[in-house]
Scaffold this active site. Structure first.
Site, mmCIF file in Angstrom:
data_model
loop_
_atom_site.group_PDB
_atom_site.id
_atom_site.type_symbol
_atom_site.label_atom_id
_atom_site.label_comp_id
_atom_site.label_asym_id
_atom_site.label_seq_id
_atom_site.Cartn_x
_atom_site.Cartn_y
_atom_site.Cartn_z
ATOM 1 N N HIS A 62 -23.922 16.355 30.750
ATOM 2 C CA HIS A 62 -24.477 15.050 30.366
ATOM 3 C C HIS A 62 -23.429 14.265 29.600
ATOM 4 O O HIS A 62 -22.359 14.791 29.262
ATOM 5 C CB HIS A 62 -25.770 15.215 29.561
ATOM 6 C CG HIS A 62 -25.614 15.806 28.192
ATOM 7 N ND1 HIS A 62 -25.078 17.059 27.972
ATOM 8 C CD2 HIS A 62 -25.940 15.327 26.959
ATOM 9 C CE1 HIS A 62 -25.091 17.316 26.676
ATOM 10 N NE2 HIS A 62 -25.601 16.278 26.040
ATOM 11 N N HIS A 64 -23.237 12.850 26.550
ATOM 12 C CA HIS A 64 -23.037 12.778 25.108
ATOM 13 C C HIS A 64 -21.588 13.177 24.847
ATOM 14 O O HIS A 64 -21.043 14.064 25.522
ATOM 15 C CB HIS A 64 -24.009 13.703 24.358
ATOM 16 C CG HIS A 64 -25.367 13.083 24.170
ATOM 17 N ND1 HIS A 64 -26.520 13.816 24.008
ATOM 18 C CD2 HIS A 64 -25.739 11.765 24.120
ATOM 19 C CE1 HIS A 64 -27.552 12.977 23.861
ATOM 20 N NE2 HIS A 64 -27.100 11.744 23.934
ATOM 21 N N ASP A 66 -19.868 14.911 22.836
ATOM 22 C CA ASP A 66 -19.391 16.283 22.602
ATOM 23 C C ASP A 66 -19.383 17.132 23.874
ATOM 24 O O ASP A 66 -19.036 18.314 23.831
ATOM 25 C CB ASP A 66 -20.185 16.970 21.478
ATOM 26 C CG ASP A 66 -21.687 16.982 21.696
ATOM 27 O OD1 ASP A 66 -22.195 16.121 22.429
ATOM 28 O OD2 ASP A 66 -22.364 17.859 21.121
ATOM 29 N N HIS A 67 -19.728 16.520 25.004
ATOM 30 C CA HIS A 67 -19.696 17.264 26.269
ATOM 31 C C HIS A 67 -18.727 16.679 27.297
ATOM 32 O O HIS A 67 -18.483 17.286 28.321
ATOM 33 C CB HIS A 67 -21.108 17.352 26.867
ATOM 34 C CG HIS A 67 -22.024 18.143 25.993
ATOM 35 N ND1 HIS A 67 -22.317 19.476 26.227
ATOM 36 C CD2 HIS A 67 -22.646 17.827 24.838
ATOM 37 C CE1 HIS A 67 -23.103 19.913 25.252
ATOM 38 N NE2 HIS A 67 -23.312 18.932 24.402
ATOM 39 N N HIS A 142 -33.397 16.370 27.740
ATOM 40 C CA HIS A 142 -32.593 15.913 26.611
ATOM 41 C C HIS A 142 -32.848 14.422 26.431
ATOM 42 O O HIS A 142 -33.620 13.836 27.186
ATOM 43 C CB HIS A 142 -31.120 16.242 26.908
ATOM 44 C CG HIS A 142 -30.245 16.279 25.713
ATOM 45 N ND1 HIS A 142 -30.630 16.837 24.519
ATOM 46 C CD2 HIS A 142 -28.978 15.817 25.510
ATOM 47 C CE1 HIS A 142 -29.634 16.719 23.652
ATOM 48 N NE2 HIS A 142 -28.627 16.099 24.228
ATOM 49 N N ASP A 212 -27.522 20.452 26.896
ATOM 50 C CA ASP A 212 -28.418 20.488 25.758
ATOM 51 C C ASP A 212 -29.841 20.275 26.258
ATOM 52 O O ASP A 212 -30.050 19.472 27.155
ATOM 53 C CB ASP A 212 -28.093 19.354 24.806
ATOM 54 C CG ASP A 212 -26.676 19.408 24.246
ATOM 55 O OD1 ASP A 212 -25.901 20.299 24.593
ATOM 56 O OD2 ASP A 212 -26.335 18.515 23.465
ATOM 57 N N HIS A 270 -23.451 26.068 20.883
ATOM 58 C CA HIS A 270 -23.832 24.707 20.497
ATOM 59 C C HIS A 270 -24.507 24.704 19.126
ATOM 60 O O HIS A 270 -25.544 24.072 18.910
ATOM 61 C CB HIS A 270 -24.743 24.089 21.576
ATOM 62 C CG HIS A 270 -24.821 22.591 21.509
ATOM 63 N ND1 HIS A 270 -25.796 21.935 20.802
ATOM 64 C CD2 HIS A 270 -24.047 21.619 22.029
ATOM 65 C CE1 HIS A 270 -25.631 20.621 20.929
ATOM 66 N NE2 HIS A 270 -24.567 20.406 21.664
HETATM 67 ZN ZN LIG Z 1 -26.380 16.159 23.884
#
Ligand SMILES: [Zn+2]
Length: 304
Positions: A62, A64, A66-67, A142, A212, A270
């Site tokens: 996804h 976000h 941090d990914h 998510h 997530d 995570h």
């Molecule tokens: Zn996320």
């Protein structure tokens, strides 16, 4: 051949000196795969001695930061270091616009092709297959569209019982047939039954990656009996309300899912930056599902 998973980043939200953000490198029967690419992933690849020019497939869960925020830097380094081989990226469709806009506005013309595969599904979908492995994507829950990935090895051929080859003076075309589960009729009328002359093929290896997401009980069907499950456990169960509000999972919930799905081993990651140690997270999960490990950057998991 075989399965070798390297954890490149195991923390949530922001990279720190102790933990990178989500990224994993998977060598699965010589398919070189990157799963998620948080900021700093190219440094983690260097640190853990992975040649990033050999990566063929990138799967992004996804969008976000941090990914995926490490992707632009990684692709730019691949370009600067002379990559010419195309790369496949499986990601939510907006990623293409993000990357192509950046390249366009900065006058970068990559020396290699990016082949985009959009993830845009309401149910589990086969997104990649070749003669050795297949990959399925499935929707998670998510705050924005997010997908889990199921990596499955295809069933291999049966293996010959060595002593029979000599005893029956088997020829190569006969062996090929027997390994492919076919009986062989010989000129003298004799029929060779493959079940008598071969062993069962090894059980195919399966790996699922889930981050997530909120806890989704019916994921147990998709994850049923996978050898290895990586699942996020951002919080301990005491912070269930926080987990719900941020669409994340607690260690207890991840372990319950692993138990119901009867997986072989559970890897947790995570972790929220609030935890300086994962002892409590691991204990909480192990009370429900014993074969659980909280991963660290650089950990390797081998199967097969
Ligand atoms: Zn996320």
């Amino acid at each position: 051949m075989g399965f070798n998973l390297t954890i490149l980043g195991s923390g949530a939200a922001t990279p720190t000196l102790k933990r990178g953000v989500t990224a994993q490198y998977l060598n699965f029967n010589e398919r070189k795969i990157l799963i998620d690419c948080g900021e700093g992933t190219q440094l983690q690849l260097r640190k853990f001695k992975v040649s990033f020019q050999r990566i063929q497939y990138i799967f992004i869960s996804h969008l976000h930061g941090d990914h995926y925020l490490g992707l632009l830097g990684l692709l730019s380094s691949m370009h600067l270091l002379g990559r010419e081989k195309a790369i496949h990226i499986f990601a939510p469709p907006e990623l293409k616009e993000i990357l192509e806009t950046q390249f366009k506005l900065t006058y970068v013309k990559l020396k290699f092709e990016i082949i985009y595969h959009d993830l845009n599904f309401k149910a589990k979908t086969l997104i990649f297959e070749d003669n050795s492995i297949e990959v399925h994507a499935f929707p998670l829950k998510h705050r924005i569209p997010c997908y889990g990935f199921l990596f499955k090895e295809k069933l291999k051929e049966r293996t010959m019982i060595k002593s029979k080859i000599k005893a029956l003076d088997l020829k190569i075309p006969e062996i090929v047939k027997l390994k492919a589960s076919q009986n062989v009729a010989r000129e003298n009328g004799e029929v060779l039954n493959y079940l008598d002359l071969t062993h069962e093929p090894p059980k195919p290896i399966t790996y699922a990656f889930c981050t997530d997401t909120k806890y989704i009980e019916n994921l147990k069907e998709t994850l049923f009996k996978v050898d290895l499950l990586y699942h996020e456990a951002t919080f301990v169960h005491q912070l269930l309300d926080r987990a719900k509000a941020t669409y994340h999972t607690t260690a207890f919930q991840a372990a319950s899912l692993a138990k119901q799905a009867e997986v072989g081993k559970l890897l947790l990651g995570h972790f929220s930056q609030r935890y300086s140690s994962t002892t409590d997270i691991e204990k909480e999960a192990q009370a429900v599902f014993e074969n659980t490990v909280c991963v660290k950057d650089g950990d390797q998991f081998l199967l097969g």
